[in-house]
Write an enzyme that holds these catalytic residues in place. Structure first.
Site, PDB file in Angstrom:
ATOM      1  N   HIS A  67      54.295-122.216 -47.916  1.00 43.44           N
ATOM      2  CA  HIS A  67      53.276-123.254 -47.723  1.00 43.44           C
ATOM      3  C   HIS A  67      51.977-122.946 -48.487  1.00 43.44           C
ATOM      4  O   HIS A  67      51.555-123.683 -49.374  1.00 43.44           O
ATOM      5  CB  HIS A  67      52.891-123.365 -46.241  1.00 43.44           C
ATOM      6  CG  HIS A  67      54.015-123.614 -45.294  1.00 43.44           C
ATOM      7  ND1 HIS A  67      54.588-124.850 -45.142  1.00 43.44           N
ATOM      8  CD2 HIS A  67      54.652-122.793 -44.421  1.00 43.44           C
ATOM      9  CE1 HIS A  67      55.527-124.784 -44.209  1.00 43.44           C
ATOM     10  NE2 HIS A  67      55.589-123.546 -43.763  1.00 43.44           N
ATOM     11  N   ASP A  68      51.306-121.880 -48.052  1.00 46.74           N
ATOM     12  CA  ASP A  68      49.918-121.669 -48.478  1.00 46.74           C
ATOM     13  C   ASP A  68      49.746-121.406 -49.980  1.00 46.74           C
ATOM     14  O   ASP A  68      48.730-121.835 -50.561  1.00 46.74           O
ATOM     15  CB  ASP A  68      49.284-120.534 -47.652  1.00 46.74           C
ATOM     16  CG  ASP A  68      49.125-120.924 -46.184  1.00 46.74           C
ATOM     17  OD1 ASP A  68      49.062-122.140 -45.902  1.00 46.74           O
ATOM     18  OD2 ASP A  68      49.074-120.024 -45.336  1.00 46.74           O
TER      19      ASP A  68
END
Ligand code: BDR
Ligand code: CA
Length: 318
Positions: free
Chosen positions: A247-248
């Site tokens: 994700h990040d």
């Protein structure tokens, strides 16, 4: 001769989390593009005592003990903290064992660091990169509204539209943990680029992608492979997918190569009231309202290009 562009100044606000760790490593591996002014920790995936420690572990792994690391909010603005040990393990960085950090925390509160740093910079020059609940950023904006004018843009991981939710049926974790903070940020008027689950669920690890990290021959590459090995198990079980979403790192990858991503400039509002859908990002993807656009909400990523960029950059680290 054209003078080389100065690296873009960024502040990373984070709750590591293995995927936060990969994002931080990616940023620290790109000093010619990104000048990391500081990293601020927030409570999220695990409590603050662990997230601030994890940030320092990651900086030491990257050999960047010069980066100031600040501890920030230990709880959301109005609600009790919800954590995600079921995904990230007890420490938030479960997987490979890393030594306790030697580098100290910087003195002072993360929110004051954000306010002081932005106040000292020219208008529109600092990019904020939130990778966890938006508590620190919202608190800084509330305490010192003048700083919003200093922000070039906010590139954050959070929310979902087509993928809807991962912590409740309708909410993504970062927004769900502190929807009131998210509402402040989404209404702040600062240009927003949002990496929702719709994108991150396309940035999936596969065996060859993980082995490429492991085979880089450096410690950072090995750590990335072992971290993803650890948190993959959860997403594989939950979604039946081949791997886990990183994700990040999508936020930092966007800063390094925006062409990897596609999205729409639309209106996005945060649900804060409903028991059932609290933390939902109500994204007007189909532009069916006349509410003004406040965010570039991403929907697609060139996953091969994303992993190529990540692998090339992580290769530069110790
Ligand atoms: C987000 O929640 C956290 O568990 C991850 O670090 C990421 O920031 C994904 O919903
Ligand atoms: Ca995170």
């Amino acid at each position: 001769m054209v003078a080389p562009m100065a690296p873009r100044k960024i502040i990373i606000d984070t709750d590591p989390g293995q995927d936060d760790a990969v994002a931080i490593l990616l940023a620290l591996a790109a000093p010619e593009d990104l000048d990391v002014l500081g990293i601020t920790a927030v409570a999220g995936n695990v409590p603050l005592a662990l997230t601030q420690k994890n940030v320092r572990i990651i900086c030491e792994l990257a050999g960047r003990t010069d980066i100031p690391v600040y501890a920030g909010a230990d709880a959301p603005l109005r609600h009790k903290l919800v954590t995600a040990e079921h995904v990230h393990g007890k420490t938030g960085l479960d997987g490979p064992r890393l030594p306790d950090p030697q580098m100290p925390l910087a003195d002072g509160h993360a929110v004051d660091f954000i306010i002081e740093t932005l106040t000292a910079q020219p208008a529109g020059t600092v990019t904020l990169v939130p990778l966890g609940p938006l508590t620190n950023i919202a608190t800084a904006f509330e305490k010192a509204p003048h700083i919003t004018g200093k922000v070039a843009e906010i590139v954050l991981m959070g929310g979902a539209y087509f993928e809807v939710g991962n912590i409740t049926p309708t909410a993504e974790f970062n927004i769900y943990v502190d929807p009131e903070a998210a509402e402040i940020v989404f209404k702040s008027g600062v240009p927003l680029t949002v990496m929702p689950l719709d994108v991150t669920h396309k940035a999936l690890t596969t065996r060859p992608r993980v082995e490429a990290f492991r085979n880089l021959g450096n410690q950072s590459g090995r750590m990335v492979a072992e971290w993803t090995d650890f948190f993959e198990r959860f997403d594989k079980e939950k979604y039946g997918s081949a791997g886990a979403p990183l994700h990040d790192p999508c936020t930092i990858a966007y800063l390094l190569d925006p062409d990897l991503f596609k999205g729409r400039h639309i209106n996005v509002e945060i649900e804060t009231q409903s028991q059932l859908t609290r933390g939902m990002t109500v994204a007007d993807w189909w532009r069916v309202t006349d509410r003004p656009a406040n965010a570039t909400f991403m929907g697609d990523v060139d996953a091969d290009g994303f992993f190529r960029l990540l692998t090339q950059r992580i290769a530069r680290l110790p």
